[in-house]
Design an enzyme around this catalytic site. Structure first.
Site, PDB file in Angstrom:
ATOM      1  N   ASP A   1       0.941  -1.178  -0.005  1.00  0.00           N
ATOM      2  CA  ASP A   1       0.200   0.016  -0.070  1.00  0.00           C
ATOM      3  C   ASP A   1       0.946   1.249   0.004  1.00  0.00           C
ATOM      4  OD1 ASP A   1      -2.465   1.608   0.475  1.00  0.00           O
ATOM      5  OD2 ASP A   1      -1.738   1.646   2.626  1.00  0.00           O
TER       6      ASP A   1
ATOM      7  N   ASP B   1      -0.301   5.233   0.922  1.00  0.00           N
ATOM      8  CA  ASP B   1      -0.473   5.970   2.167  1.00  0.00           C
ATOM      9  C   ASP B   1      -0.387   5.166   3.317  1.00  0.00           C
ATOM     10  OD1 ASP B   1      -0.891   7.990   0.315  1.00  0.00           O
ATOM     11  OD2 ASP B   1      -2.960   8.458   1.120  1.00  0.00           O
TER      12      ASP B   1
END
Length: 266
Positions: A31, A33
């Site tokens: 991922d 953020d």
């Protein structure tokens, strides 16, 4: 975090030599953020505004599970406030990496013959490409799955949805489990029918839990400790059907330690 760390992102400077895809035994999905970077990229954008914060009406319009729509509203407001493309670019570049993530990238770079890397993020292509290139790690990643984005004639960064899907757990614009399953099938075909020996998923948010349902008993989910992904995976563990290994992390070093043990199992 000291301002010197925020403004001086450590870079990977050693030359990157792509490994032959068929030689890579493991797939690692990241991922973006609050996983690769230490905060939500939207928070960095808000600091470019004249008042350094969003107006109350815009904050109150936030809807859970509608990250893409929320970001589009913020970007439209920023354009109205005269925030330039250069300001956005600079703000994204200055976001610090998460603790130990650059060490994790160094480790993965030194073992490129073993690991194929992919980003799966509900942020957007402009933010991710900008940050990874500035950090010197873009070439580590074979693919980036995220929402398309580009600047229009008025200078506003415009986001589009990545895809549509029917998963009830995920935001309308992205189901990471669908992305993972399709990618694994595509890569196995491209690799002459040879699947990855193990898959590793590194994340933090609620939408990072869903793809872990596609992982098997030899695979490992790395949820950021005490973040939504971690809490949801602990709920999944109550089901006998969920057999994936779970290794919570605080620092990228925690992930390096786990990967080292697995690589040494040759």
């Amino acid at each position: 975090m000291p301002s010197t760390e925020r403004n001086h992102l450590p870079k990977m400077t050693a030359p990157l030599t792509p490994a032959a895809p068929q030689d890579q035994r493991f797939l690692v999905l990241f991922d973006f953020d609050e996983t690769i970077i230490c905060e939500s990229s939207d928070d960095a954008l808000v600091r470019t505004l004249p008042d350094k914060e969003l107006p109350a009406w815009l904050k109150n319009s936030y809807r859970e599970g509608q990250y893409n729509e929320n970001t589009q509203k913020i970007l439209a407001y920023m354009a109205e406030q005269g925030v330039s493309k250069d300001s956005i670019h600079s703000a994204v570049e200055k976001i610090p990496p998460n603790q130990g993530l650059m060490n994790l990238f160094q480790y993965l770079q030194s073992h490129q013959q073993d690991f194929e890397l992919v980003v799966v993020s509900d942020a957007n292509m402009y933010f991710i490409e900008t940050w990874l290139r500035h950090a010197g790690v873009r070439d580590l990643f074979r693919k980036i799955f995220t929402n398309p984005s580009s600047f229009n004639a008025a200078g506003q960064l415009v986001l589009l949805s990545f895809h549509s899907h029917s998963c009830p757990r995920c935001p309308d614009n992205m189901c990471k489990q669908v992305i993972l399953r399709e990618y694994l099938a595509e890569r196995q075909k491209e690799r002459g029918g040879v699947p990855f020996q193990r898959v590793f998923y590194i994340g933090d948010g609620a939408n990072d839990a869903c793809p872990c349902l596609a992982l098997g008993p030899r695979d490992t989910a790395f949820p950021r400790k005490d973040f939504p992904m971690h809490r949801l995976l602990k709920e999944f563990q109550q089901s006998a059907k969920f057999k994936t290994n779970i290794e919570p992390w605080v620092s990228g070093e925690d992930i390096v330690d786990c990967l080292k043990k697995i690589v040494e199992e040759k």
